[in-house]
Design a protein around this motif. Structure first.
Motif, PDB file in Angstrom:
ATOM      1  N   ALA A  17       0.807  -1.196   0.004  1.00  0.00           N
ATOM      2  CA  ALA A  17      -0.088  -0.145   0.147  1.00  0.00           C
ATOM      3  C   ALA A  17       0.943   1.134  -0.046  1.00  0.00           C
ATOM      4  CB  ALA A  17      -1.082  -0.135   1.217  1.00  0.00           C
ATOM      5  N   LEU A  18       1.725   1.216   0.686  1.00  0.00           N
ATOM      6  CA  LEU A  18       2.819   2.320   1.010  1.00  0.00           C
ATOM      7  C   LEU A  18       3.578   2.732  -0.413  1.00  0.00           C
ATOM      8  CD1 LEU A  18       3.464   4.714   2.847  1.00  0.00           C
ATOM      9  CD2 LEU A  18       5.100   3.160   3.511  1.00  0.00           C
ATOM     10  N   SER A  19       4.013   1.743  -0.904  1.00  0.00           N
ATOM     11  CA  SER A  19       4.846   1.694  -2.231  1.00  0.00           C
ATOM     12  C   SER A  19       3.931   2.374  -3.228  1.00  0.00           C
ATOM     13  CB  SER A  19       5.450   0.359  -2.729  1.00  0.00           C
ATOM     14  OG  SER A  19       6.237  -0.208  -1.919  1.00  0.00           O
ATOM     15  N   TRP A  20       2.759   1.881  -3.379  1.00  0.00           N
ATOM     16  CA  TRP A  20       1.834   2.730  -4.536  1.00  0.00           C
ATOM     17  C   TRP A  20       1.551   3.859  -4.079  1.00  0.00           C
ATOM     18  CZ3 TRP A  20       2.382  -0.071  -8.785  1.00  0.00           C
ATOM     19  CH2 TRP A  20       1.503   0.334  -9.860  1.00  0.00           C
ATOM     20  N   TRP A  21       1.054   4.151  -2.751  1.00  0.00           N
ATOM     21  CA  TRP A  21       0.756   5.310  -2.371  1.00  0.00           C
ATOM     22  C   TRP A  21       1.833   6.699  -2.684  1.00  0.00           C
ATOM     23  CZ3 TRP A  21       2.756   9.145   0.960  1.00  0.00           C
ATOM     24  CH2 TRP A  21       1.956  10.354   1.267  1.00  0.00           C
ATOM     25  N   ILE A  22       3.192   6.162  -2.504  1.00  0.00           N
ATOM     26  CA  ILE A  22       4.253   7.075  -2.811  1.00  0.00           C
ATOM     27  C   ILE A  22       4.271   7.286  -4.361  1.00  0.00           C
ATOM     28  CG2 ILE A  22       6.757   7.270  -2.834  1.00  0.00           C
ATOM     29  CD1 ILE A  22       6.852   6.228  -0.053  1.00  0.00           C
ATOM     30  N   THR A  71       3.643  11.091  -5.912  1.00  0.00           N
ATOM     31  CA  THR A  71       5.046  11.725  -6.064  1.00  0.00           C
ATOM     32  C   THR A  71       5.400  11.314  -7.499  1.00  0.00           C
ATOM     33  OG1 THR A  71       6.889  10.100  -5.258  1.00  0.00           O
ATOM     34  CG2 THR A  71       5.789  11.717  -3.792  1.00  0.00           C
ATOM     35  N   GLY A  72       5.448  10.148  -8.069  1.00  0.00           N
ATOM     36  CA  GLY A  72       5.919   9.347  -9.237  1.00  0.00           C
ATOM     37  C   GLY A  72       7.684   9.665  -9.501  1.00  0.00           C
ATOM     38  N   SER A  73       8.036   9.544  -8.135  1.00  0.00           N
ATOM     39  CA  SER A  73       9.470   9.731  -7.863  1.00  0.00           C
ATOM     40  C   SER A  73      10.043   8.524  -7.463  1.00  0.00           C
ATOM     41  CB  SER A  73       9.859  10.843  -7.230  1.00  0.00           C
ATOM     42  OG  SER A  73      11.382  10.985  -6.973  1.00  0.00           O
ATOM     43  N   THR A  90      -8.542  10.249   6.736  1.00  0.00           N
ATOM     44  CA  THR A  90      -8.637  11.657   7.101  1.00  0.00           C
ATOM     45  C   THR A  90      -8.463  12.582   5.953  1.00  0.00           C
ATOM     46  OG1 THR A  90      -7.156  12.199   8.794  1.00  0.00           O
ATOM     47  CG2 THR A  90      -9.237  11.472   9.402  1.00  0.00           C
ATOM     48  N   ASP A  91      -7.604  11.742   4.850  1.00  0.00           N
ATOM     49  CA  ASP A  91      -6.877  12.670   4.127  1.00  0.00           C
ATOM     50  C   ASP A  91      -5.965  13.596   4.394  1.00  0.00           C
ATOM     51  OD1 ASP A  91      -6.754  12.564   1.174  1.00  0.00           O
ATOM     52  OD2 ASP A  91      -8.068  14.283   0.742  1.00  0.00           O
ATOM     53  N   GLN A  92      -5.214  13.413   5.201  1.00  0.00           N
ATOM     54  CA  GLN A  92      -4.276  14.282   5.701  1.00  0.00           C
ATOM     55  C   GLN A  92      -2.929  13.768   5.798  1.00  0.00           C
ATOM     56  OE1 GLN A  92      -5.310  16.237   9.690  1.00  0.00           O
ATOM     57  NE2 GLN A  92      -7.140  14.781   9.745  1.00  0.00           N
ATOM     58  N   LEU A  93      -2.481  12.655   5.389  1.00  0.00           N
ATOM     59  CA  LEU A  93      -1.339  11.480   5.154  1.00  0.00           C
ATOM     60  C   LEU A  93      -0.316  12.593   4.259  1.00  0.00           C
ATOM     61  CD1 LEU A  93       0.458   9.523   6.278  1.00  0.00           C
ATOM     62  CD2 LEU A  93      -0.299   8.066   4.450  1.00  0.00           C
ATOM     63  N   GLN A  94       0.671  12.928   4.749  1.00  0.00           N
ATOM     64  CA  GLN A  94       1.678  13.575   3.789  1.00  0.00           C
ATOM     65  C   GLN A  94       3.082  12.859   3.647  1.00  0.00           C
ATOM     66  OE1 GLN A  94       0.892  16.331   2.230  1.00  0.00           O
ATOM     67  NE2 GLN A  94      -1.235  16.277   3.009  1.00  0.00           N
ATOM     68  N   LEU A  95       3.791  13.153   2.742  1.00  0.00           N
ATOM     69  CA  LEU A  95       4.985  12.372   2.668  1.00  0.00           C
ATOM     70  C   LEU A  95       6.065  12.377   3.871  1.00  0.00           C
ATOM     71  CD1 LEU A  95       6.586  10.529   0.475  1.00  0.00           C
ATOM     72  CD2 LEU A  95       7.782  12.565  -0.323  1.00  0.00           C
TER      73      LEU A  95
END
Length: 406
Positions: A32-37, A41-43, A98-103
């Motif tokens: 989940a985290l790999s795809w979220w990043i 970011t696409g980076s 809550t749609d607040q997660l940031q890098l």
């Protein structure tokens, strides 16, 4: 089914069962985290930075962790780590929901993960021979590997389904719950003492520095130990960088596939590892260990090249499957030999030195893999990494102190 025999021991069954559930949650989290990043970011550089933030604190505190777990009850150390991880992953799940997660939130949590792993890893490695007799260690180590790989089969597939359905926060929440379950399974074991304290309750306490120096003496006195640790410091750059950083981009950008394919590749690798763990776990003693270890490393390098050159998903899955078999062989040979060669009361320290030496260059490898993936593409990263792995394995096997190990 003789590879299951260590599960007859209640203490090991509790340890193994709780950590198997925890690892299942981890496999959901990683996918989940790999795809979220990737989507955020696409980076590839950002993906590499995630691993750097996790590995760096682990490396900085591994030696401290090794000394601590030889002085304190190892199961209490693991219990504390699981509780901390429950809380921080729970926070990630809340922020995502809550749609607040940031890098930067993810990076901060990775730092906490790394700190916890610096203590958990040597504690787990040292605790197994403490509760399992020598003749059952191949079974116990095989089951530990099997735990990693079975959860690696199921978890990525479930994680990919959750992500595809928009359930990233649910995957994070399940990982938090899995850490809590792991902690509950450790509760009955929390009063088991380290071997030195149990056998010599009145022995004078030595300094932490001397404890650490004694661990280094064990490592440096055996070419098998120090050569293998040194070589794997570089193999973990050439191998782990491509697999952990470049793979999502190989699948998404080069092959044009989606998150489900990433889950399938991880599952295929784990199925191969399960087969390897079952085969080697049936053995009372693994012979020709140097040849098995370094042939496995060379085969893994060839499969890394195969990842990069795979024209479609089927070939990529086949390469991952074969790589999984070699990975199990490497892990079981190394763990069994370490447990045989190192006194039980020093295993925590030596395990931490092993981990530090083996992983010390991985932050550089992850960062480099991220930069190179952005600059030259994931295919070239896999080919260069795999070729380098084969060369390193061949060079290590030339050392006479390595080849003489049966």
């Amino acid at each position: 089914m003789s590879f299951l025999r260590a599960l007859r021991l209640r203490s090991f069954a509790l340890l193994w069962g709780g950590q198997t559930i925890s690892r299942l949650g981890d496999s959901l989290y990683r996918i989940a985290l790999s795809w979220w990043i990737l989507e955020k970011t696409g980076s590839a550089a950002a993906m590499g930075a995630l691993a750097v933030f996790s590995l760096t604190p682990m490396l900085l505190f591994l030696l401290v962790g090794g000394v601590v777990v030889d002085r304190l009850p190892r199961f209490r150390v693991m219990l504390t780590c699981d509780i901390v991880n429950t809380l921080v992953v729970g926070l990630v799940a809340f922020l995502a929901s809550t749609d607040q997660l940031q890098l930067w939130h993810v990076y901060a949590v990775s730092v906490v993960f790394g700190l916890a792993e610096a203590f958990f890893f040597p504690a787990y490695t040292a605790s197994v021979p403490q509760i399992v007799p020598p003749e059952e260690l191949p079974s116990a180590n095989s089951l530990t590997s099997l735990s990693w790989q079975l959860t690696g089969v199921i978890g990525p597939a479930i994680g990919a389904i959750l992500v595809a359905a928009g359930g990233t926060s649910l995957a994070f929440g399940l990982d938090s719950a899995s850490f809590l379950i792991g902690a509950i399974f450790l509760l009955p074991l929390r009063n088991i003492r380290p071997p030195s304290r149990a056998a010599e309750p009145t022995a004078p306490r030595t300094s932490a520095l001397r404890d650490l120096r004694d661990g280094w003496k064990i490592v440096l006195s055996s070419p098998w130990l120090w050569v293998t640790i040194l070589v794997y410091a570089f193999i973990n750059v050439t191998d782990s960088g491509p697999r952990n950083v470049a793979l999502p981009f190989l699948i998404h950008d080069h092959l044009g596939l989606q998150v489900e394919a990433l889950g399938l590749v991880a599952s295929s690798f784990s199925i191969g590892s399960v087969i390897g763990a079952v085969v080697f776990g049936r053995m009372k003693r693994i012979r020709h260990r140097a040849a098995v270890l370094y042939a496995g490393a060379a085969l893994g390098g060839l499969m890394i090249i195969g990842y990069g050159l795979a024209p479609n998903l089927i070939v990529l899955l086949a390469a991952a499957f074969i790589y999984g078999i070699s990975f199990s062989a490497i892990a079981l040979v190394w763990t069994n030999t370490l447990q045989e060669m190192v006194p039980p009361d020093m295993l925590g320290r030596v395990s931490s030195i092993d981990a530090l030496g083996s992983f010390v260059l991985m932050p550089v490898g992850f960062a480099l893999a991220g930069i190179l993936t952005d600059k030259i593409g994931p295919v070239q990263v896999f080919v260069i990494g795999g070729s380098s792995t084969v060369v390193l394995a061949a060079l290590a096997y030339l050392h006479p102190g390595v080849r003489k190990i049966d």
